[in-house]
Write a protein that holds these residues in place. Structure first.
Motif, mmCIF file in Angstrom:
data_model
loop_
_atom_site.group_PDB
_atom_site.id
_atom_site.type_symbol
_atom_site.label_atom_id
_atom_site.label_comp_id
_atom_site.label_asym_id
_atom_site.label_seq_id
_atom_site.Cartn_x
_atom_site.Cartn_y
_atom_site.Cartn_z
ATOM 1 N N GLY A 23 0.933 -1.307 0.011
ATOM 2 C CA GLY A 23 -0.012 -0.074 -0.009
ATOM 3 C C GLY A 23 0.838 1.196 -0.109
ATOM 4 O O GLY A 23 0.460 2.334 -0.794
ATOM 5 N N LEU A 24 1.841 1.205 0.841
ATOM 6 C CA LEU A 24 2.738 2.350 0.761
ATOM 7 C C LEU A 24 3.446 2.546 -0.504
ATOM 8 O O LEU A 24 3.781 3.711 -0.859
ATOM 9 C CB LEU A 24 3.794 2.260 1.970
ATOM 10 N N ALA A 25 3.859 1.227 -0.962
ATOM 11 C CA ALA A 25 4.625 1.423 -2.259
ATOM 12 C C ALA A 25 3.643 2.298 -3.345
ATOM 13 O O ALA A 25 4.376 2.861 -4.207
ATOM 14 C CB ALA A 25 5.002 0.118 -2.834
ATOM 15 N N ARG A 26 2.621 1.800 -3.413
ATOM 16 C CA ARG A 26 1.675 2.305 -4.334
ATOM 17 C C ARG A 26 1.477 4.012 -4.007
ATOM 18 O O ARG A 26 1.170 4.847 -4.941
ATOM 19 C CB ARG A 26 0.181 1.654 -4.165
ATOM 20 N N ALA A 27 1.376 4.201 -2.804
ATOM 21 C CA ALA A 27 1.053 5.868 -2.646
ATOM 22 C C ALA A 27 2.282 6.595 -2.560
ATOM 23 O O ALA A 27 1.990 7.788 -2.601
ATOM 24 C CB ALA A 27 0.381 5.629 -0.929
ATOM 25 N N ALA A 28 3.417 6.029 -2.366
ATOM 26 C CA ALA A 28 4.777 6.904 -2.278
ATOM 27 C C ALA A 28 4.787 7.729 -3.500
ATOM 28 O O ALA A 28 4.789 7.504 -4.768
ATOM 29 C CB ALA A 28 5.651 5.890 -2.037
ATOM 30 N N LEU A 29 5.308 9.052 -3.191
ATOM 31 C CA LEU A 29 5.475 9.873 -4.352
ATOM 32 C C LEU A 29 6.942 10.422 -4.099
ATOM 33 O O LEU A 29 7.659 10.686 -5.231
ATOM 34 C CB LEU A 29 4.815 11.216 -4.061
ATOM 35 N N LEU A 30 7.460 10.402 -3.007
ATOM 36 C CA LEU A 30 9.111 10.757 -3.064
ATOM 37 C C LEU A 30 9.368 10.384 -1.592
ATOM 38 O O LEU A 30 8.679 9.937 -0.725
ATOM 39 C CB LEU A 30 9.137 12.496 -3.088
ATOM 40 N N ALA A 31 10.536 10.868 -1.009
ATOM 41 C CA ALA A 31 11.066 10.484 0.137
ATOM 42 C C ALA A 31 11.880 11.815 0.663
ATOM 43 O O ALA A 31 12.192 12.528 0.094
ATOM 44 C CB ALA A 31 11.794 9.319 0.384
ATOM 45 N N THR A 32 12.027 11.764 2.030
ATOM 46 C CA THR A 32 12.841 12.738 2.705
ATOM 47 C C THR A 32 14.177 11.877 3.246
ATOM 48 O O THR A 32 13.849 10.818 4.078
ATOM 49 C CB THR A 32 12.642 13.686 3.677
ATOM 50 N N VAL A 33 15.421 12.144 3.113
ATOM 51 C CA VAL A 33 16.551 11.312 3.641
ATOM 52 C C VAL A 33 17.327 12.343 4.327
ATOM 53 O O VAL A 33 17.755 13.299 3.925
ATOM 54 C CB VAL A 33 17.230 10.931 2.193
ATOM 55 N N ASP A 34 17.319 12.072 5.655
ATOM 56 C CA ASP A 34 18.130 13.234 6.588
ATOM 57 C C ASP A 34 17.319 14.576 6.317
ATOM 58 O O ASP A 34 17.961 15.427 6.180
ATOM 59 C CB ASP A 34 19.696 13.165 6.434
ATOM 60 N N ALA A 35 16.028 14.467 6.233
ATOM 61 C CA ALA A 35 15.136 15.816 6.086
ATOM 62 C C ALA A 35 15.329 16.436 4.710
ATOM 63 O O ALA A 35 14.674 17.433 4.477
ATOM 64 C CB ALA A 35 15.730 16.745 7.034
ATOM 65 N N ASP A 36 16.238 15.833 3.688
ATOM 66 C CA ASP A 36 16.104 16.427 2.348
ATOM 67 C C ASP A 36 15.138 15.600 1.657
ATOM 68 O O ASP A 36 15.202 14.396 1.340
ATOM 69 C CB ASP A 36 17.546 16.277 2.113
ATOM 70 N N PRO A 37 14.230 16.333 0.698
ATOM 71 C CA PRO A 37 13.469 15.755 -0.171
ATOM 72 C C PRO A 37 14.247 15.259 -1.354
ATOM 73 O O PRO A 37 15.326 15.724 -2.033
ATOM 74 C CB PRO A 37 12.312 16.744 -0.797
ATOM 75 N N VAL A 38 13.836 13.755 -1.782
ATOM 76 C CA VAL A 38 14.740 13.213 -2.863
ATOM 77 C C VAL A 38 13.549 12.311 -3.471
ATOM 78 O O VAL A 38 12.573 12.163 -3.378
ATOM 79 C CB VAL A 38 15.794 12.127 -2.162
ATOM 80 N N ASP A 39 14.025 11.962 -4.869
ATOM 81 C CA ASP A 39 13.142 11.098 -5.888
ATOM 82 C C ASP A 39 13.210 9.857 -5.119
ATOM 83 O O ASP A 39 14.107 9.396 -4.602
ATOM 84 C CB ASP A 39 13.609 11.200 -7.063
ATOM 85 N N LEU A 40 12.207 8.958 -5.515
ATOM 86 C CA LEU A 40 12.069 7.607 -4.935
ATOM 87 C C LEU A 40 13.079 6.667 -5.451
ATOM 88 O O LEU A 40 13.531 5.856 -4.609
ATOM 89 C CB LEU A 40 10.773 7.291 -5.282
ATOM 90 N N ASP A 41 13.593 7.106 -6.514
ATOM 91 C CA ASP A 41 14.601 5.901 -7.057
ATOM 92 C C ASP A 41 16.057 6.216 -6.643
ATOM 93 O O ASP A 41 17.014 5.766 -6.999
ATOM 94 C CB ASP A 41 14.445 5.821 -8.626
ATOM 95 N N ARG A 42 16.294 7.424 -5.779
ATOM 96 C CA ARG A 42 17.796 7.826 -5.360
ATOM 97 C C ARG A 42 18.066 6.858 -4.263
ATOM 98 O O ARG A 42 17.687 6.279 -3.378
ATOM 99 C CB ARG A 42 17.403 9.238 -4.668
ATOM 100 N N PRO A 43 19.324 6.102 -4.785
ATOM 101 C CA PRO A 43 19.934 5.202 -3.636
ATOM 102 C C PRO A 43 20.039 5.679 -2.387
ATOM 103 O O PRO A 43 20.182 6.868 -2.027
ATOM 104 C CB PRO A 43 21.287 4.707 -4.185
ATOM 105 N N LEU A 44 19.729 4.750 -1.187
ATOM 106 C CA LEU A 44 19.789 5.031 0.134
ATOM 107 C C LEU A 44 21.374 4.875 0.623
ATOM 108 O O LEU A 44 22.049 3.930 0.187
ATOM 109 C CB LEU A 44 18.885 4.416 1.021
ATOM 110 N N ALA A 45 21.761 5.723 1.477
ATOM 111 C CA ALA A 45 23.090 5.502 2.439
ATOM 112 C C ALA A 45 22.673 4.779 3.703
ATOM 113 O O ALA A 45 21.735 4.852 4.308
ATOM 114 C CB ALA A 45 23.682 6.783 2.608
ATOM 115 N N ASP A 46 23.825 4.022 4.040
ATOM 116 C CA ASP A 46 23.932 3.356 5.176
ATOM 117 C C ASP A 46 23.608 4.121 6.405
ATOM 118 O O ASP A 46 24.321 5.345 6.559
ATOM 119 C CB ASP A 46 24.886 2.423 5.704
ATOM 120 N N GLY A 47 22.744 4.053 7.499
ATOM 121 C CA GLY A 47 22.552 5.067 8.598
ATOM 122 C C GLY A 47 21.821 6.143 8.387
ATOM 123 O O GLY A 47 21.436 7.273 9.280
ATOM 124 N N ALA A 48 20.981 6.343 7.283
ATOM 125 C CA ALA A 48 20.199 7.465 6.861
ATOM 126 C C ALA A 48 18.779 7.468 7.625
ATOM 127 O O ALA A 48 18.380 6.205 7.901
ATOM 128 C CB ALA A 48 20.004 7.596 5.399
#
Length: 274
Positions: A32-57
């Motif tokens: 359900g979340l996968a269908r609803a997701a539009l973007l993400a915040t990583v360490d409070a910075d908005p990023v595209d969903l396809d941006r690779p994540l870093a360990d500890g973020a």
């Protein structure tokens, strides 16, 4: 296989395969979340969903229930409108296209000095809906400043934004488009690109609840000595129901406009002698 661990807003952690993206995280949490997701915040910075994540973020998945999600829908819809205008009017150049309260706008210049009227908005909307149906992905690219100058060589407004941002004299709108020594742009379809820091929704198919409202004039940089650009305003929402409610609200507000009521009720009049 190596793994990375990220922290969610509730303080819990998730382990994912190294190289996983925010979209992978959303899918790991639930369909359900996968269908609803539009973007993400990583360490409070908005990023595209396809941006690779870093360990500890620290990662949060953003949906259209979040204010940031709605703002991103509106920003992405302004890009959609720019693409539609360029399809209908090849050679158009674009300046600023930010999200605003309840919607968005984009300033542009048509070749040959052509001007649009409110009657032209329907054709632009129709093309936008075709692009929504095509479900084109918003693909992010990063290039050097010199490469960006070459990419946008035919658009004087984008070039000026690059130069002022690089020179440190750019406005907040410039910083929305350009960050540091790297210029990012988004591509959708076969040929449309637009300079932007992002993020955007994953694809044009995630848009669609919008209405173009009016055409206005706007001086470039707000300077009456600079070119007069055309500005199209629009509104965009997460759902059809929200869009309809907003349009009804605007209609009701128009009916109660004191300037209109004053004239209709005869509260203001101009004697023939004047």
């Amino acid at each position: 296989m190596s793994e990375l661990t990220v922290t969610l807003p509730d303080g819990s952690t998730r382990s994912l395969a190294d190289g996983s993206s925010a979209a992978d995280l959303a899918a790991d949490i639930g369909p359900g979340l996968a269908r609803a997701a539009l973007l993400a915040t990583v360490d409070a910075d908005p990023v595209d969903l396809d941006r690779p994540l870093a360990d500890g973020a620290e990662v949060a998945i953003v949906t259209d229930r979040d204010e940031l999600g709605l703002e991103t829908i509106r920003h992405s819809t302004s890009h959609l409108m720019a693409q539609a205008i360029l399809d209908l009017h090849p050679g158009a150049t674009f300046a600023i296209g930010p999200p605003i309260e309840h919607g968005f706008y984009y300033d542009f210049e048509l070749p040959g000095g052509k001007t649009l009227t409110d009657a032209d908005l329907e054709a632009i909307e129709d093309r936008m809906r075709e692009l929504v149906a095509a479900d084109q992905t918003f693909d992010r690219h990063e290039v050097t400043v010199d490469d960006a100058r070459r990419l946008f060589a035919d658009d004087p407004y984008k070039l000026e934004m690059i130069e002022t941002a690089v020179g440190g004299s750019g406005s907040d709108d410039d910083s929305r488009e350009i960050g540091g020594d790297v210029v990012s742009y988004y591509a959708n379809g076969d040929s449309f690109i637009d300079m932007c820091r992002g993020p955007h929704v994953p694809s044009t198919g995630r848009l669609g609840h919008f209405k173009l409202q009016k055409v206005a004039g706007a001086y470039w940089r707000g300077d009456e000595k600079r070119p007069m650009l055309q500005r199209i305003y629009g509104t965009a929402w997460a759902t059809k129901k929200e869009l309809k409610a907003h349009l009804v609200h605007l209609e009701e507000a128009e009916k109660r406009d004191h300037r209109r009521l004053a004239a209709e009720l005869g509260l203001v009049s101009w004697p023939e002698e004047l």
